[in-house]
Design an enzyme around this catalytic site. Structure first.
Site, mmCIF file in Angstrom:
data_model
loop_
_atom_site.group_PDB
_atom_site.id
_atom_site.type_symbol
_atom_site.label_atom_id
_atom_site.label_comp_id
_atom_site.label_asym_id
_atom_site.label_seq_id
_atom_site.Cartn_x
_atom_site.Cartn_y
_atom_site.Cartn_z
ATOM 1 N N VAL A 11 0.945 -1.317 0.048
ATOM 2 C CA VAL A 11 -0.058 0.029 0.040
ATOM 3 C C VAL A 11 0.784 1.326 -0.164
ATOM 4 C CG1 VAL A 11 -1.607 1.173 1.472
ATOM 5 C CG2 VAL A 11 -2.079 -1.216 1.157
ATOM 6 N N LEU A 153 -6.925 -0.848 -2.718
ATOM 7 C CA LEU A 153 -6.392 -1.299 -4.280
ATOM 8 C C LEU A 153 -6.124 -2.992 -3.943
ATOM 9 C CD1 LEU A 153 -3.241 -2.170 -3.367
ATOM 10 C CD2 LEU A 153 -3.086 0.337 -3.568
ATOM 11 N N ARG A 154 -6.147 -3.578 -5.042
ATOM 12 C CA ARG A 154 -5.948 -4.981 -5.048
ATOM 13 C C ARG A 154 -4.691 -5.250 -5.699
ATOM 14 N NH1 ARG A 154 -10.548 -6.120 -8.853
ATOM 15 N NH2 ARG A 154 -9.793 -4.212 -9.533
ATOM 16 N N GLY A 253 -13.415 -21.130 -6.946
ATOM 17 C CA GLY A 253 -12.119 -21.665 -7.136
ATOM 18 C C GLY A 253 -11.788 -22.454 -5.782
ATOM 19 N N GLY A 257 -7.075 -16.274 -0.721
ATOM 20 C CA GLY A 257 -5.777 -16.224 -0.068
ATOM 21 C C GLY A 257 -5.294 -15.005 -0.096
ATOM 22 N N CYS A 260 -4.560 -10.238 2.919
ATOM 23 C CA CYS A 260 -5.739 -9.567 3.162
ATOM 24 C C CYS A 260 -6.903 -10.372 3.611
ATOM 25 C CB CYS A 260 -6.197 -8.398 2.284
ATOM 26 S SG CYS A 260 -4.874 -7.168 1.529
ATOM 27 N N LYS A 320 -2.908 -14.911 -6.423
ATOM 28 C CA LYS A 320 -3.762 -14.681 -7.555
ATOM 29 C C LYS A 320 -2.781 -14.517 -8.755
ATOM 30 C CE LYS A 320 -5.249 -10.312 -7.438
ATOM 31 N NZ LYS A 320 -5.891 -9.143 -7.130
ATOM 32 N N ARG A 327 1.730 -14.985 0.042
ATOM 33 C CA ARG A 327 1.431 -15.166 1.398
ATOM 34 C C ARG A 327 -0.140 -15.727 1.452
ATOM 35 N NH1 ARG A 327 2.211 -9.043 2.980
ATOM 36 N NH2 ARG A 327 2.091 -8.588 0.884
HETATM 37 C C1 UGA Z 1 -8.149 -7.462 -1.498
HETATM 38 C C2 UGA Z 1 -9.471 -6.432 -1.779
HETATM 39 O O1 UGA Z 1 -10.220 -6.913 -2.949
HETATM 40 C C3 UGA Z 1 -8.845 -4.944 -1.877
HETATM 41 O O2 UGA Z 1 -10.116 -4.053 -2.172
HETATM 42 C C4 UGA Z 1 -8.146 -4.609 -0.695
HETATM 43 O O3 UGA Z 1 -7.715 -3.316 -0.544
HETATM 44 C C5 UGA Z 1 -7.289 -5.567 -0.441
HETATM 45 O O4 UGA Z 1 -7.735 -7.016 -0.205
HETATM 46 C C6 UGA Z 1 -6.627 -5.134 0.939
HETATM 47 O O5 UGA Z 1 -7.107 -5.217 2.076
HETATM 48 O O6 UGA Z 1 -5.371 -4.563 0.887
HETATM 49 P P1 UGA Z 1 -6.318 -8.733 -2.795
HETATM 50 O O7 UGA Z 1 -6.142 -9.337 -1.563
HETATM 51 O O8 UGA Z 1 -4.933 -7.716 -3.398
HETATM 52 O O9 UGA Z 1 -7.473 -7.422 -2.588
HETATM 53 O O10 UGA Z 1 -6.809 -9.471 -4.169
HETATM 54 P P2 UGA Z 1 -8.306 -9.915 -4.428
HETATM 55 O O11 UGA Z 1 -8.373 -9.577 -5.952
HETATM 56 O O12 UGA Z 1 -9.443 -9.356 -3.523
HETATM 57 O O13 UGA Z 1 -8.152 -11.395 -4.332
HETATM 58 C C7 UGA Z 1 -8.350 -12.134 -3.011
HETATM 59 C C8 UGA Z 1 -8.270 -13.479 -3.091
HETATM 60 O O14 UGA Z 1 -9.755 -13.963 -3.496
HETATM 61 C C9 UGA Z 1 -7.557 -14.294 -4.071
HETATM 62 O O15 UGA Z 1 -6.919 -15.214 -3.656
HETATM 63 C C10 UGA Z 1 -8.353 -14.586 -5.513
HETATM 64 O O16 UGA Z 1 -7.921 -15.607 -6.257
HETATM 65 C C11 UGA Z 1 -9.796 -14.903 -4.645
HETATM 66 N N1 UGA Z 1 -10.726 -14.662 -5.413
HETATM 67 C C12 UGA Z 1 -11.146 -13.433 -5.749
HETATM 68 C C13 UGA Z 1 -11.744 -15.685 -5.788
HETATM 69 O O17 UGA Z 1 -11.663 -16.955 -5.370
HETATM 70 N N2 UGA Z 1 -12.945 -15.472 -6.681
HETATM 71 C C14 UGA Z 1 -13.320 -14.165 -7.064
HETATM 72 O O18 UGA Z 1 -14.272 -14.122 -7.412
HETATM 73 C C15 UGA Z 1 -12.547 -12.994 -6.419
#
Ligand code: UGA
Length: 432
Positions: A11, A153-154, A253, A257, A260, A320, A327
């Protein structure tokens, strides 16, 4: 504006680089001197698309600087962002040592008014504690404000998420703080929601917990799909067309993970517990996520009967795509479980191989998707990188001992793979 960001993690780095790109003067501070030495040379500790270019460009035009001296950062800025890590403690609550430490250092080094912006993911009421800490340690009675400005943010799309957020949340008490925050974010031209501080803090945990709930919900639906032969992708599509539900975060899926969701869910459950509320929904979300990971192992067992001595190829290690972050990656849990069962595991990831070498033992690291498939009895897709979507299946099949694909991210068309001679197993994703 003169901005400092304390904490050069995901971040902190993204926010620092983006604020510099918007024309501000930014100093990013971190007490990890090795990291700072590298960052000054433009060497990043993480892979994030576009970030290296953004940082090197702003280093060159001197709008972005790095320092390991927090004092310098505090002295030369009007706005100070706290973006340090808040890892989980044993009971699941967030470790706020870093936040408290930074608050003290800010207090001891302030030489005039400062706006302190809390950006790390923290429990509700943390800003109040920061305010108290600064008041306690401040030398002269300089004025200051503390605001909550959670980040959404992701990883993998961090720059775009920062510059084009759905909303900017600012929890502030004073008019002056609100005005500075509006001015800071003005160039983004996005909706700013101004709330009280506690509500802003809660928006972050509530949002992440809700998104995790969506994922566990659709993963649970995928289990039903598996049982009756329905397709979870179509169910998700049909649900998502309802604007009240929305189509995002309904991709079934092998479980969520990252740094966050698992941590924030634990923290939110613990916060609620400490406040005397049993957040049962979130406990179920967490359990469902664990079950989903176990369920994939079950699928491998059903397909192979005996896992011991089988060669298993795993595509994708990062939690992802578009990141090298491992992590809490479901892929790593899966690999460790397979090793435990006696499998010979071959792995490949486009970006995470370097980091994986230090945490994965007893696996064969391969150079690409075809090498990973060599002699495999089964190939598992654990992360949906784009390059895995475009594989030459004939070539892949020729490398494998047995043409079996377990598609943990539902990226393939089952009919196509079957046509190519593969046995296809998806996650609630069957098409006859
Ligand atoms: C997440 C949130 O989406 C952000 O808005 C937030 O700012 C961030 O945490 C944080 O707190 O810093 P992030 O962990 O980077 O972001 O990634 P995501 O895209 O949210 O994915 C998280 C996990 O969920 C991954 O393992 C992804 O594969 C999984 N996922 C996501 C699914 O299994 N299915 C989905 O439909 C979406």
């Amino acid at each position: 504006m003169n901005i400092s960001i304390i904490g050069a993690g995901y971040v902190g780095l993204v926010s620092g680089a983006c604020f510099a790109e918007l024309g501000n003067h930014v100093i990013c501070a971190d007490n990890d001197t090795k990291k700072i030495v590298n960052l000054k040379k433009g060497v990043l500790p993480i892979y994030e698309p576009g970030l290296e270019e953004l940082i090197s460009g702003n280093l060159k035009n001197k709008r972005l600087k790095f320092t390991s001296k927090i004092k310098d950062a505090v002295r030369s800025s009007d706005v100070i962002f706290i973006a340090v890590g808040t890892p989980s403690l044993e009971k699941g609550d967030a470790d706020l040592t870093g936040v408290e430490n930074v608050a003290r250092l800010i207090a001891q080094n302030m030489d005039g008014y400062r706006l302190i912006v809390e950006k790390s993911t923290v429990p509700v009421e943390t800003c109040a504690r920061i305010k108290k800490t600064i008041s306690t340690y401040i030398k002269n009675k300089y004025k200051f404000d503390v605001v909550s400005n959670p980040e959404f943010l992701r990883e993998g799309s961090a720059i775009n998420d920062f510059t084009h957020p759905d909303r900017i949340v600012v929890g502030a008490e004073s008019q002056k703080a609100r005005q500075i925050m509006r001015q800071l974010y003005l160039p983004l031209n996005r909706q700013i929601l101004v709330t009280d501080i506690k509500s802003a803090e809660l928006i972050k945990h509530a949002s992440n917990a809700f998104l995790a709930t969506k994922i566990s919900f659709i993963n649970a639906v995928s289990r039903i799909c598996d049982k009756v032969g329905a397709d979870v992708q179509e169910v998700a599509c049909g649900m998502g067309l309802d604007n009240r539900i929305g189509r995002y975060f309904l991709h079934a899926g092998i479980g969520y993970g990252g740094s966050c969701f698992p941590k924030d869910l634990d923290a939110f459950i613990t916060i609620a517990e400490n406040l005397g509320y049993d957040f049962k929904i979130l406990k179920a979300v967490r359990d469902t996520n664990q079950e989903q990971k176990d369920f994939v192992i079950q699928k491998v067992k059903e397909a192979l009967w005996i896992i011991k001595d089988k060669t298993i190829a795993v595509l994708g290690l990062a939690f992802k795509p578009n990141t090298d972050d491992l992590r809490n990656s479901p892929s790593i849990d899966l690999i460790n479980a397979l090793i435990q069962e006696g499998a010979k595991v071959r792995v490949y990831d486009p970006k995470a191989m370097g980091k994986a070498r230090s945490i994965l033992k007893n696996v064969t690291f391969c150079k690409n998707s075809y090498q990973v498939a060599r002699g495999a009895d089964c190939l598992i897709v654990a992360t949906e990188w784009n390059e895995f979507k475009e594989l030459d299946f004939l070539k892949l099949k020729n490398k494998m001992q047995r043409a079996l694909v377990i598609d943990g991210r539902n990226i393939y068309d089952p009919r196509y793979l079957k046509k190519m001679g593969f046995t296809y197993i998806g996650i609630g994703h069957v098409k006859e």
